[in-house]
Design an enzyme around this catalytic site. Structure first.
Site, PDB file in Angstrom:
ATOM      1  CB  CYS A  86      -0.885  -0.020   1.237  1.00 15.69           C
ATOM      2  SG  CYS A  86      -2.403   0.912   1.031  1.00 15.69           S
ATOM      3  CB  CYS A 130      -4.116   1.347  -1.651  1.00 18.42           C
ATOM      4  SG  CYS A 130      -2.397   1.765  -1.849  1.00 18.42           S
ATOM      5  CB  CYS A 154       6.544  -2.506  -8.202  1.00 17.57           C
ATOM      6  SG  CYS A 154       4.818  -2.285  -7.760  1.00 17.57           S
TER       7      CYS A 154
END
Length: 175
Positions: A12, A88, A96
């Site tokens: 998140c 989220c 990432c």
């Protein structure tokens, strides 16, 4: 049935509420088959006290949590993840880190209870709702025959789990 313990990372943005809820729920509900972690792209530095209050009310562990960066799990020597779930929508859209190994990923977006402004009752209700939606997803995931299902079928099932009740706008997409 395999004796493998699967590592699961919940991501998140702030790593203070939803990912913490999921980490605690997964560790208890996993029956020893899973070891859960949580992290954030922009960690807040502290765990939301309402998340801990909700976990305690539900009988889940409330100690040992910290708000930390996802970079910790992309470094050499970090546990190799088998599964990574974004919980989220904002972190879902971010670039990432490169994860060690090739973990399966899915987006399991749930509305942010920490964003709720209102009475203490309204805030606790939001945390209870988020915990319920995450527990439902985790329960569905725990029931999957991980050792005997092919990767494509598993990706499809993980995506469907992400689209369960309470999903947010980017539901069911892979991370």
């Amino acid at each position: 049935m395999t004796d493998k313990t699967y590592n699961v990372l919940f991501l998140c943005t702030g790593n203070s509420a939803r990912s913490i809820l999921a980490e605690s729920i997964r560790n208890k509900e996993g029956g020893g088959r899973f070891r859960a972690f949580s992290a954030g792209s922009q960690p807040k530095g502290e765990v939301n006290p309402h998340a801990l209050k909700e976990l305690e009310a539900l009988g889940y562990p409330v100690t040992g949590f910290s708000s930390k960066s996802w970079d910790e799990f992309a470094e050499p020597g970090a546990p190799e993840m088998d599964f990574i779930f974004t919980v989220c929508d904002s972190v879902y859209g971010e670039a990432c880190p490169v994860w060690i190994g090739h973990p399966m990923t899915a987006h399991w977006g749930v509305a942010d209870p920490a964003a709720v402004v209102g009475s203490e009752t309204e805030i606790q209700r939001a945390f209870a709702t988020a915990a319920r939606f995450l527990k439902n997803r985790i329960t569905a995931f725990v029931s999957l025959p991980l050792a005997s299902i092919d990767r494509l079928a598993l990706e499809t099932k993980l995506s469907r789990i992400g689209a369960m009740e309470g999903s947010t706008g980017t539901q069911g997409k892979t991370a």
